[in-house]
Design a protein around this motif. Structure first.
Motif, short mmCIF file in Angstrom:
data_model
loop_
_atom_site.label_atom_id
_atom_site.label_comp_id
_atom_site.label_asym_id
_atom_site.label_seq_id
_atom_site.Cartn_x
_atom_site.Cartn_y
_atom_site.Cartn_z
N PHE A 1 0.83 -1.21 0.00
CA PHE A 1 0.00 0.00 0.00
C PHE A 1 0.86 1.26 0.00
O PHE A 1 0.61 2.21 -0.75
N LEU A 2 1.87 1.28 0.88
CA LEU A 2 2.72 2.48 0.98
C LEU A 2 3.49 2.73 -0.32
O LEU A 2 3.57 3.86 -0.81
N ALA A 3 4.03 1.65 -0.90
CA ALA A 3 4.77 1.81 -2.14
C ALA A 3 3.86 2.24 -3.28
O ALA A 3 4.23 3.09 -4.11
N LEU A 4 2.66 1.68 -3.34
CA LEU A 4 1.71 2.08 -4.38
C LEU A 4 1.34 3.55 -4.26
O LEU A 4 1.20 4.25 -5.27
N ALA A 5 1.21 4.03 -3.02
CA ALA A 5 0.86 5.43 -2.82
C ALA A 5 1.94 6.36 -3.37
O ALA A 5 1.65 7.44 -3.90
N PHE A 6 3.21 5.93 -3.29
CA PHE A 6 4.30 6.78 -3.75
C PHE A 6 4.50 6.72 -5.27
O PHE A 6 5.30 7.48 -5.81
N THR A 7 3.79 5.82 -5.95
CA THR A 7 3.92 5.76 -7.42
C THR A 7 2.97 6.73 -8.12
O THR A 7 2.98 6.81 -9.35
N SER A 8 2.16 7.44 -7.36
CA SER A 8 1.23 8.39 -7.96
C SER A 8 1.99 9.46 -8.74
O SER A 8 2.90 10.11 -8.22
N GLY A 9 1.65 9.63 -10.01
CA GLY A 9 2.28 10.63 -10.85
C GLY A 9 3.54 10.18 -11.54
O GLY A 9 4.14 10.97 -12.28
N SER A 10 3.96 8.91 -11.34
CA SER A 10 5.17 8.44 -12.01
C SER A 10 4.89 8.13 -13.47
O SER A 10 3.74 8.03 -13.90
N ASP A 11 5.94 7.93 -14.24
CA ASP A 11 5.79 7.69 -15.68
C ASP A 11 5.32 6.27 -15.99
O ASP A 11 4.82 6.01 -17.08
N GLN A 12 5.52 5.34 -15.08
CA GLN A 12 5.18 3.94 -15.33
C GLN A 12 4.18 3.45 -14.27
O GLN A 12 4.37 2.42 -13.63
N GLN A 13 3.10 4.19 -14.16
CA GLN A 13 2.11 3.86 -13.14
C GLN A 13 1.48 2.49 -13.36
O GLN A 13 1.21 1.76 -12.40
N SER A 14 1.26 2.12 -14.60
CA SER A 14 0.61 0.84 -14.89
C SER A 14 1.48 -0.33 -14.43
O SER A 14 0.99 -1.30 -13.85
N MET A 15 2.80 -0.24 -14.69
CA MET A 15 3.70 -1.30 -14.27
C MET A 15 3.74 -1.41 -12.76
O MET A 15 3.68 -2.52 -12.20
N TRP A 16 3.83 -0.27 -12.07
CA TRP A 16 3.87 -0.31 -10.61
C TRP A 16 2.55 -0.83 -10.04
O TRP A 16 2.54 -1.57 -9.04
N PHE A 17 1.45 -0.48 -10.68
CA PHE A 17 0.15 -0.95 -10.23
C PHE A 17 0.09 -2.48 -10.29
O PHE A 17 -0.32 -3.14 -9.33
N ALA A 18 0.52 -3.05 -11.41
CA ALA A 18 0.50 -4.51 -11.54
C ALA A 18 1.45 -5.17 -10.54
O ALA A 18 1.12 -6.20 -9.93
N MET A 19 2.63 -4.56 -10.35
CA MET A 19 3.63 -5.16 -9.45
C MET A 19 3.14 -5.17 -8.01
O MET A 19 3.19 -6.21 -7.32
N PHE A 20 2.61 -4.04 -7.54
CA PHE A 20 2.21 -3.98 -6.13
C PHE A 20 0.87 -4.66 -5.90
O PHE A 20 0.57 -5.07 -4.76
N ALA A 21 0.05 -4.82 -6.94
CA ALA A 21 -1.14 -5.65 -6.80
C ALA A 21 -0.73 -7.10 -6.55
O ALA A 21 -1.36 -7.80 -5.74
N ALA A 22 0.33 -7.56 -7.22
CA ALA A 22 0.85 -8.90 -6.97
C ALA A 22 1.40 -9.02 -5.56
O ALA A 22 1.20 -10.05 -4.88
#
Length: 429
Positions: free
Chosen positions: A324-345
């Motif tokens: 959750f914390l790492a996903l929150a810090f990916t807001s506004g990054s260039d590769q949001q979709s990749m981070w979303f899939a990674m932290f969902a896993a």
């Protein structure tokens, strides 16, 4: 600290297989029907004229029913036994499903969903109480992890069954009647199947047995004066007060785990929408996360039985909090979709490792002679945590942003991890 009194594997397999037709099969059937209907409740409410907030309120009646049903279910199981409670809950739920299928008004739909939630609470608590008193301590966690995995399997497959029925018949009533068929099969299995209460007798507590042993005397034939000791059933509220220390410490830690689990189900779809993904991609990511979660359910029981409860609870909470914390810090990054899939896993792994923890800790803490009233209070706490999390995410996101709400859930997870570290015993007991 590792647990040294490991179970005999043949005995474990024998007992776990023995529970199949009695506990696991009814669990799968009930969850399969519930999982098929759950996604359609907002659709049914909307068709009857509800707007989006009202439809969400009608869907939340299921959680409200579970919250309201736990304490009465604890009383019913203590009074009538697990088998009778499960059978009666199945019959009443069948009536609620029939009303749901035929209801002409929004109020009746909400009432039917509420009744199904109450029956789900009674059904779940009866299984939990049965496993608490019958399963040997050496492989209790594996048995309860299988119970949690059976429920997850039903909830995972149920929506796919509903989709197939909708494609075949073209009406959402088909999924509702599918739930009714599952309930009929469940009641038949519970009533006419092997009696689990006769096959697996309650396991005595050795410490309590040894404490009572000196008081046992031979029958001398002399008349007995004075009162005859009997087993006292404390009741739900007296049990809640008697065990307030455990409920206020370990119970709140368990509620935080339930909150983080529930937040995962809300945050992941919302995050996908927030970063602009299409529905198909969101469903794929959430589905993969759910598949990872389901694949790990038995590993949690193995870890808890072999090394202790903390070795599963703490990594699960830390992983989900970090996700959750790492996903929150990916807001506004260039590769949001990749981070979303990674932290969902990552969240799926953490949630999978937590399978059966709440059931096992509740069983460990419950009094052995009459666990149902305590488990009613325990499950009320955990269900309250699960119900509060989506409301907290919605409130924080409306006042600030979804990223802050996601980070807040990560902090809740860290606090829960600290509570588990403090209050969970280092061995199984």
């Amino acid at each position: 600290m590792p647990v040294t009194d490991g179970p005999d594997s043949v005995r474990a397999r024998e007992v776990l297989w023995g529970f199949g037709p009695m506990v696991y099969a009814p669990t799968v059937l009930f969850a399969l029907g519930e999982g098929a209907v759950l996604p359609l409740i907002p659709v049914i409410a909307s068709r009857l004229g509800a707007d989006v907030p009202t439809a969400a309120l009608v869907a939340s009646a299921l959680v409200v029913g579970q919250l309201c049903g736990n304490l009465p279910a604890g009383w019913a199981v203590a009074r009538f036994g697990e088998r009778v409670t499960m059978a009666v809950a199945g019959v009443i739920a069948l009536g609620g499903v029939a009303v749901l299928a035929l209801a002409p008004s929004l109020g009746l739909v909400a009432l039917a969903v509420l009744v199904v939630g109450i029956c789900a609470a009674a059904f779940g608590l009866a299984r939990h109480s049965f496993m608490t008193t019958r399963v040997p301590q050496a492989f209790r966690a594996r048995a309860l992890s299988l119970l949690g995995g059976s429920f997850r399997f039903g909830m995972f497959v149920g929506p796919f069954a509903a989709a197939a029925l909708l494609a075949l018949f073209g009406t959402d009533a088909s999924a509702i009647w599918f739930f009714a068929v599952c309930l009929v099969a469940t009641v038949i299995l519970v009533v006419f199947g092997p009696d689990p209460e006769a096959r697996f007798t309650p396991r005595p507590d050795p410490a309590r047995a040894s404490a009572w042993q000196p008081d046992v005397a031979d029958d001398s034939g002399e008349p007995v004066s004075g009162s005859i000791p009997v087993v006292e059933r404390a009741g739900v509220f007296r049990t809640m007060w008697r065990h307030r220390s455990v409920l206020g410490r370990l119970g709140l830690a368990a509620a935080s785990l339930s909150a983080v689990r529930s937040a995962r189900q809300v945050v992941l779809p919302l995050w996908g929408v927030w970063i602009g993904l299409d529905a198909q991609t969101i469903a794929l990511v959430v589905g993969i996360s759910g598949a990872i979660d389901f694949a790990l359910f038995y590993a949690s029981g193995q870890v808890m039985d072999r090394f202790g409860r903390l070795w599963a609870a703490l990594p699960a909470m830390v992983l989900m909090s970090a996700g959750f914390l790492a996903l929150a810090f990916t807001s506004g990054s260039d590769q949001q979709s990749m981070w979303f899939a990674m932290f969902a896993a990552v969240l799926g792994v953490g949630n999978g490792l937590s399978s059966g923890i709440l059931l096992t800790l509740g069983a460990d803490a419950a009094p052995k002679d009459d666990p149902a009233p305590f488990l009613g209070s325990w499950r009320t706490l955990t269900d309250a945590g699960g119900a509060a999390a989506p409301l907290a995410v919605s409130a924080i996101a409306s006042m600030s942003s979804l990223a802050i709400a996601t980070g807040a859930m990560g902090l809740v997870g860290l606090l829960g991890a600290a509570a588990f570290l403090r209050w969970v015993p280092r061995t199984r007991r």
